[in-house]
Design an enzyme around this catalytic site. Sequence first.
Site, PDB file in Angstrom:
ATOM      1  N   LYS A 193       0.821  -1.212   0.000  1.00 17.72           N
ATOM      2  CA  LYS A 193       0.000   0.000   0.000  1.00 17.72           C
ATOM      3  C   LYS A 193       0.864   1.276   0.000  1.00 17.72           C
ATOM      4  O   LYS A 193       2.068   1.211   0.203  1.00 17.72           O
ATOM      5  CB  LYS A 193      -0.930  -0.012   1.225  1.00 17.72           C
ATOM      6  CG  LYS A 193      -1.929  -1.188   1.212  1.00 17.72           C
ATOM      7  CD  LYS A 193      -2.899  -1.079   0.055  1.00 17.72           C
ATOM      8  CE  LYS A 193      -4.051  -2.060   0.132  1.00 17.72           C
ATOM      9  NZ  LYS A 193      -3.728  -3.416  -0.321  1.00 17.72           N
TER      10      LYS A 193
HETATM   11  C1  LIG Z   1      -9.551  -2.517  -1.349  1.00 22.06           C
HETATM   12  C2  LIG Z   1      -9.036  -3.309  -0.202  1.00 22.06           C
HETATM   13  N1  LIG Z   1      -9.803  -3.472   0.879  1.00 22.06           N
HETATM   14  C3  LIG Z   1      -9.376  -4.153   1.948  1.00 22.06           C
HETATM   15  C4  LIG Z   1      -8.133  -4.737   1.980  1.00 22.06           C
HETATM   16  C5  LIG Z   1      -7.719  -5.542   3.155  1.00 22.06           C
HETATM   17  O1  LIG Z   1      -6.601  -5.012   3.797  1.00 22.06           O
HETATM   18  P1  LIG Z   1      -5.546  -5.950   4.565  1.00 22.06           P
HETATM   19  O2  LIG Z   1      -4.800  -6.734   3.555  1.00 22.06           O
HETATM   20  O3  LIG Z   1      -4.687  -4.950   5.278  1.00 22.06           O
HETATM   21  O4  LIG Z   1      -6.321  -6.795   5.504  1.00 22.06           O
HETATM   22  C6  LIG Z   1      -7.289  -4.588   0.887  1.00 22.06           C
HETATM   23  C7  LIG Z   1      -5.951  -5.186   0.938  1.00 22.06           C
HETATM   24  O5  LIG Z   1      -5.302  -5.633   0.138  1.00 22.06           O
HETATM   25  C8  LIG Z   1      -7.751  -3.866  -0.244  1.00 22.06           C
HETATM   26  O6  LIG Z   1      -6.986  -3.711  -1.320  1.00 22.06           O
END
Ligand SMILES: Cc1ncc(COP(=O)(O)O)c(C=O)c1O
Length: 385
Positions: A193
């Site tokens: 990210k």
């Molecule tokens: C659009 C979106 N929502 C939620 C998430 C979930 O985040 P995490 O991987 O930190 O749990 C991601 C992660 O890749 C994402 O790209």
Amino acid sequence: MQRGSKASDVGWRVPLADLRIDEELLAAVRDTVGSGWWSAGPRVSEFEKEFSAYCGAGHALAVSSGTAALHLAVLALGCGPGDEVVLPSLNFVAAANVVAVAGARPVFCDVVGGADLNLSPADLEAAIGPATKALIVLHYGGNPCQMEAVLEIAARHRLPIIEDAAHAPGAVWHGRKCGTIGRVGCFSLFSNKNLPTGEGGVVVTDDQELADRIRLLRSHGMTSLTWDRHRGHAHSYDVREPGLNYRLDEIRAAIGLVELRRLEAENTARRRLVAGYRQRLEGVKGIAVAFPAVGDDVVSSAHLAPVLLPEQASRDDVQKRLGGEGIQTSVHYPPIHTFSHYRALTQRLLPQTDAIESRILTLPLFGHMTEAQFDFVADRVVAAI
Ligand SMILES: Cc1ncc(COP(=O)(O)O)c(C=O)c1O
């Protein structure tokens, strides 16, 4: 020890995303490890304070992942059995999974279509029914979705908006940071990210009651943290309701503090690269670069560089050719309604999502991408089609 880009460690000539590692970051980790306190403590509090100030949010709660952030938002808004939550199918599966795990039903809506990969407000509204309890909107790739229409629809139906702002730290919509426009915003700090800590997330809200509930649910429903008791600020605790352990730790918070201070520069560099892709690729051999029209007073965080391949191109072949030259690409996302678990639960037709899903390809993007890497990708993409 090697400093700088770590792309070489995993063998890609140009990876999809890349971490920038330098002395400042290493020193922050070293200091935190040496501090003797690794679980949630003062650095987490400082990160929350800086993140809320950066976003202009009343409250920021650091959590263990973006998925945890979404889960807490869904739970705190009371979504459960018998409820429906509307969200775009063209999203990472986390948003649907947290709804399903909470016992509610995800209902998928379509995207605008063509090169606009954000949700269609008209179809979002069409998906609302008597059981709808909340809306989860995504700012795809950090490009703010049509929030004016979404806010109007949500107000008319009296529904809270959860912003899945995983891609959108620093994105701005009419002077407001994405994540602070709806009732609650959820960010991811995953390694790829714009603001990476490895794993991690943040929930932001202006709603004091909601923030208090999320704070409790994040840590077993307990009224004090181990850190409070360690400092002698609390001697015992009560449990107000059943909760989870979704806390962030000090080491990641220390990384987050460094990365937060770099975020604006990172986003600016990413926007420049996306503009470069547009200049080099738009219309060439039928390629369309996503999100051609950025509205007035709207700033993308440029998390992703998605393109739409021409209809006759085979995405698999293009990915294989690029992969063979050391260029990593990806697909954001296989639509959630196409996964076997969700296929059976899906009743709505999503023609725009279905029309573009096999054409979406995400190109490498990270702020410190070199001109040589960028040129190589742009040239090879054209050659691969
Ligand atoms: C659009 C979106 N929502 C939620 C998430 C979930 O985040 P995490 O991987 O930190 O749990 C991601 C992660 O890749 C994402 O790209």
